[in-house]
Design a protein around this motif. Structure first.
Motif, PDB file in Angstrom:
ATOM      1  N   GLU A  64       4.126   5.113  -2.367  1.00 12.95           N
ATOM      2  CA  GLU A  64       3.107   4.295  -3.031  1.00 12.95           C
ATOM      3  C   GLU A  64       2.462   3.309  -2.055  1.00 12.95           C
ATOM      4  OE1 GLU A  64       5.184   2.541  -6.287  1.00 12.95           O
ATOM      5  OE2 GLU A  64       5.363   4.430  -7.397  1.00 12.95           O
ATOM      6  N   GLY A  65       3.277   2.731  -1.171  1.00 15.32           N
ATOM      7  CA  GLY A  65       2.750   1.797  -0.179  1.00 15.32           C
ATOM      8  C   GLY A  65       1.802   2.480   0.796  1.00 15.32           C
ATOM      9  N   ARG A  66       2.137   3.696   1.194  1.00 12.50           N
ATOM     10  CA  ARG A  66       1.271   4.453   2.102  1.00 12.50           C
ATOM     11  C   ARG A  66      -0.078   4.752   1.438  1.00 12.50           C
ATOM     12  NH1 ARG A  66       3.544   7.704   6.299  1.00 12.50           N
ATOM     13  NH2 ARG A  66       2.302   9.475   5.567  1.00 12.50           N
ATOM     14  N   ALA A  67      -0.036   5.132   0.154  1.00 11.02           N
ATOM     15  CA  ALA A  67      -1.289   5.424  -0.563  1.00 11.02           C
ATOM     16  C   ALA A  67      -2.176   4.180  -0.632  1.00 11.02           C
ATOM     17  CB  ALA A  67      -0.971   5.930  -1.958  1.00 11.02           C
ATOM     18  N   TYR A  68      -1.556   3.026  -0.906  1.00 12.67           N
ATOM     19  CA  TYR A  68      -2.286   1.760  -0.958  1.00 12.67           C
ATOM     20  C   TYR A  68      -2.911   1.453   0.400  1.00 12.67           C
ATOM     21  CZ  TYR A  68      -2.755  -3.388  -0.972  1.00 12.67           C
ATOM     22  OH  TYR A  68      -3.210  -4.682  -0.848  1.00 12.67           O
ATOM     23  N   PHE A  69      -2.139   1.633   1.463  1.00 14.78           N
ATOM     24  CA  PHE A  69      -2.627   1.304   2.800  1.00 14.78           C
ATOM     25  C   PHE A  69      -3.769   2.247   3.196  1.00 14.78           C
ATOM     26  CE2 PHE A  69      -2.833   0.492   7.263  1.00 14.78           C
ATOM     27  CZ  PHE A  69      -2.348  -0.785   7.422  1.00 14.78           C
ATOM     28  N   MET A  70      -3.636   3.531   2.896  1.00 12.82           N
ATOM     29  CA  MET A  70      -4.696   4.481   3.243  1.00 12.82           C
ATOM     30  C   MET A  70      -5.977   4.178   2.475  1.00 12.82           C
ATOM     31  SD  MET A  70      -2.891   8.196   3.891  1.00 12.82           S
ATOM     32  CE  MET A  70      -1.802   8.175   2.463  1.00 12.82           C
ATOM     33  N   ASP A  71      -5.850   3.708   1.244  1.00 14.10           N
ATOM     34  CA  ASP A  71      -7.029   3.332   0.473  1.00 14.10           C
ATOM     35  C   ASP A  71      -7.761   2.181   1.153  1.00 14.10           C
ATOM     36  OD1 ASP A  71      -8.709   3.481  -1.936  1.00 14.10           O
ATOM     37  OD2 ASP A  71      -7.836   1.532  -2.427  1.00 14.10           O
ATOM     38  N   LEU A  72      -7.017   1.187   1.640  1.00 14.71           N
ATOM     39  CA  LEU A  72      -7.633   0.071   2.363  1.00 14.71           C
ATOM     40  C   LEU A  72      -8.295   0.557   3.652  1.00 14.71           C
ATOM     41  CD1 LEU A  72      -4.977  -2.790   2.016  1.00 14.71           C
ATOM     42  CD2 LEU A  72      -7.141  -2.560   0.781  1.00 14.71           C
ATOM     43  N   MET A  73      -7.658   1.492   4.323  1.00 13.48           N
ATOM     44  CA  MET A  73      -8.224   2.029   5.568  1.00 13.48           C
ATOM     45  C   MET A  73      -9.570   2.709   5.294  1.00 13.48           C
ATOM     46  SD  MET A  73      -4.737   3.618   7.241  1.00 13.48           S
ATOM     47  CE  MET A  73      -5.354   4.079   8.868  1.00 13.48           C
ATOM     48  N   ARG A  74      -9.610   3.493   4.233  1.00 14.31           N
ATOM     49  CA  ARG A  74     -10.862   4.188   3.899  1.00 14.31           C
ATOM     50  C   ARG A  74     -11.955   3.186   3.512  1.00 14.31           C
ATOM     51  NH1 ARG A  74      -6.981   7.669   1.168  1.00 14.31           N
ATOM     52  NH2 ARG A  74      -6.692   9.561   2.435  1.00 14.31           N
ATOM     53  N   LYS A  75     -11.573   2.160   2.748  1.00 10.83           N
ATOM     54  CA  LYS A  75     -12.550   1.132   2.367  1.00 10.83           C
ATOM     55  C   LYS A  75     -13.096   0.402   3.592  1.00 10.83           C
ATOM     56  CE  LYS A  75     -10.799   0.290  -2.310  1.00 10.83           C
ATOM     57  NZ  LYS A  75     -10.041  -0.649  -3.195  1.00 10.83           N
ATOM     58  N   ALA A  76     -12.275   0.350   4.665  1.00 14.55           N
ATOM     59  CA  ALA A  76     -12.723  -0.283   5.911  1.00 14.55           C
ATOM     60  C   ALA A  76     -13.545   0.671   6.770  1.00 14.55           C
ATOM     61  CB  ALA A  76     -11.517  -0.795   6.701  1.00 14.55           C
ATOM     62  N   GLY A  77     -13.816   1.863   6.241  1.00 11.60           N
ATOM     63  CA  GLY A  77     -14.679   2.807   6.944  1.00 11.60           C
ATOM     64  C   GLY A  77     -13.970   3.710   7.928  1.00 11.60           C
ATOM     65  N   LEU A  78     -12.646   3.702   7.922  1.00 16.70           N
ATOM     66  CA  LEU A  78     -11.906   4.562   8.847  1.00 16.70           C
ATOM     67  C   LEU A  78     -11.857   5.998   8.337  1.00 16.70           C
ATOM     68  CD1 LEU A  78      -8.900   2.214   9.686  1.00 16.70           C
ATOM     69  CD2 LEU A  78     -10.820   2.772  11.177  1.00 16.70           C
ATOM     70  N   GLU A  79     -11.880   6.921   9.261  1.00 17.20           N
ATOM     71  CA  GLU A  79     -11.676   8.336   8.946  1.00 17.20           C
ATOM     72  C   GLU A  79     -10.168   8.579   8.992  1.00 17.20           C
ATOM     73  OE1 GLU A  79     -12.192  12.492  11.302  1.00 17.20           O
ATOM     74  OE2 GLU A  79     -13.869  11.079  11.463  1.00 17.20           O
ATOM     75  N   VAL A  80      -9.566   8.819   7.831  1.00 22.70           N
ATOM     76  CA  VAL A  80      -8.107   8.801   7.701  1.00 22.70           C
ATOM     77  C   VAL A  80      -7.544  10.208   7.533  1.00 22.70           C
ATOM     78  CG1 VAL A  80      -6.162   7.882   6.368  1.00 22.70           C
ATOM     79  CG2 VAL A  80      -8.260   6.524   6.619  1.00 22.70           C
ATOM     80  N   HIS A  81      -6.458  10.479   8.256  1.00 18.61           N
ATOM     81  CA  HIS A  81      -5.721  11.714   8.024  1.00 18.61           C
ATOM     82  C   HIS A  81      -4.238  11.494   8.313  1.00 18.61           C
ATOM     83  CE1 HIS A  81      -6.000  12.149  12.436  1.00 18.61           C
ATOM     84  NE2 HIS A  81      -4.989  13.010  12.339  1.00 18.61           N
TER      85      HIS A  81
END
Length: 433
Positions: A64-81
């Motif tokens: 759950e923490g990873r999902a939350y963090f990845m959501d913040l990363m995407r909102k910051a404009g990062l290309e996440v994988h």
């Protein structure tokens, strides 16, 4: 003459424009309140039924923490994988795609009943750097990467995989979540069967830097804001067996005993004395000791114990061990026992921080009016594995009372901001190069 005037005007305009950009870059700071708020919000993930923090790698709290963090990363404009090893990677393009990325990050897993700052602070600092660059419309020359490593706490699993140093037989090991590394890696979106594909090549990164809490109280006791890390220590381990003679504790005279525990006790004191006799920040510990007979009416005939020593110099570690061996020979004679050392093949070699990155960190701290000292890290970090891919650097901030791996772990918002600002400006200085 007209041409000369125009040329001079252009030069002055360029210098002035550069000065304005330089000033605006120097003036930027992280958002202290945002970092603290996110740390507190993230602490809600992984609370178990007993109300204790349990965001252990592969647990539901970790997922759950990873999902939350990845959501913040995407909102910051990062290309996440997520790579095959289960590491989270967020990319931000730079002006020059031919340049190697500058990377920064940490981990968000914790030990059972751990604290809210170990690893997590370094991760949110990495995200904060991206947020600040976005807010100031700064596009770096280099691409940037935010890397969140999986399962740092149970053996630097994610960073070792990225460095190509995680052995396949390690995948069967379980951590406190109850899952094996293979099972856990699948749970978080990785693919253990394709693990070698997560490995990156030497030279893939222009730099990797990380911020972490100190995990001791040197900075706090000295009133210093940050530490610039010179390197991460090497670790050497030995198993020690002390052999005496088990006998009846009631009928054997005191002067006729071969007490293995007496010999072991003398050896523990000898280790402390030898390690303290050397100049520097080396450490040596006997952290495990057992008496197999374990009965009050038996003179201990055998003791099993450990020895671990850490320093940035392997030569110093082995020099201390040679001195300890000499002391052990004296103890053998005094106690009529035998002391056997077994050097374990579990050692990690010292990892040195890049000198230029250290200089950039010092330059950043001085420009910001942040006090600093140099220090070596006595604990292992993902950064040491990243040294296989490019030059590395680390920043430490104070940890209240030196407490870590504990719910009482704490660093103040201003302390976190000091370290984050040094990290931010180090990235900008490295990018200029």
């Amino acid at each position: 003459m007209k041409s000369l005037v125009l040329s001079s005007f252009f030069i002055l305009f360029t210098i002035n424009l550069f000065a304005q950009v330089r000033f605006s870059t120097d003036a930027i700071r992280v958002n202290e309140k945002r970092i603290d708020q996110r740390i507190q919000e993230f602490a809600k993930f992984g609370i178990n039924d007993q109300g204790e923090p349990f965001r252990v790698a592969y647990s539901q709290g970790d997922i759950e923490g990873r999902a939350y963090f990845m959501d913040l990363m995407r909102k910051a404009g990062l290309e996440v994988h997520i790579d095959y090893a289960g590491n989270i990677i967020g990319k931000r393009a730079g002006k020059d795609p031919s340049k190697k990325p500058i990377a920064f990050g940490s981990h968000i897993d914790m030990v059972p009943n751990g604290g809210n700052y170990d690893g997590t602070l370094g991760s949110f600092t990495a995200l904060e750097i991206i947020e600040v660059l976005n807010e100031h419309n700064i596009i770096t020359n280099h691409p940037l990467e935010v890397i969140i490593f999986q399962n740092e706490e149970a053996g630097l699993v994610g960073s070792r995989a990225m460095a190509g140093r995680l052995k396949m037989d390690a995948l069967s090991q379980k951590n406190a979540s109850g899952y094996t590394i293979a099972e856990g890696t699948k749970r978080i979106g990785g693919d253990p069967e394709r693990l070698p594909g997560a490995a990156r090549k030497k030279g893939d990164l222009a730099a990797f830097i990380e911020m972490h809490i100190e995990q001791s109280k040197v900075l706090e006791s000295r009133g210093i804001d940050v530490a610039i890390i010179e390197g991460i220590v090497g670790i050497e381990d030995w198993d020690i067996t002390v052999i005496g003679l088990a006998n009846h504790a009631g009928s054997t005279p005191m002067n006729d005993r071969q007490d293995a525990l007496i010999a072991a006790s003398k050896l523990v004191l000898a280790v402390n004395e030898v390690v303290n006799s050397y100049e520097g920040a080396q450490v040596g510990s006997v952290g495990k000791i057992s008496v197999p007979s374990g009965a009050p009416n038996i003179i201990p005939g055998k003791v099993e114990m450990s020895l671990q020593m850490r320093d940035l110099s392997t030569d110093k570690i082995m020099g201390m061990f040679a001195d300890i061996e000499e002391r052990a020979k004296q103890i053998e004679k005094e106690t009529n026992t035998q002391i056997v050392f077994e050097h374990l093949n579990l050692s990690s070699t010292p990892t040195f921080a890049n000198k230029e990155i250290q200089e950039k960190m010092i330059q950043a701290a001085e420009s910001l009016g942040i006090s600093y000292m140099k220090m070596q890290s006595g604990a292992g970090h993902d950064t040491q594995e990243m040294a296989a891919l490019g030059p590395i650097g680390m920043v430490f901030i104070p940890s209240k009372d030196g407490i870590s791996h504990n719910p009482k772990e704490y660093s103040s918002p201003s302390e976190m901001a000091n370290g984050a600002n040094v990290m931010l400006h180090t990235v900008l200085l490295l990018d200029e190069k």
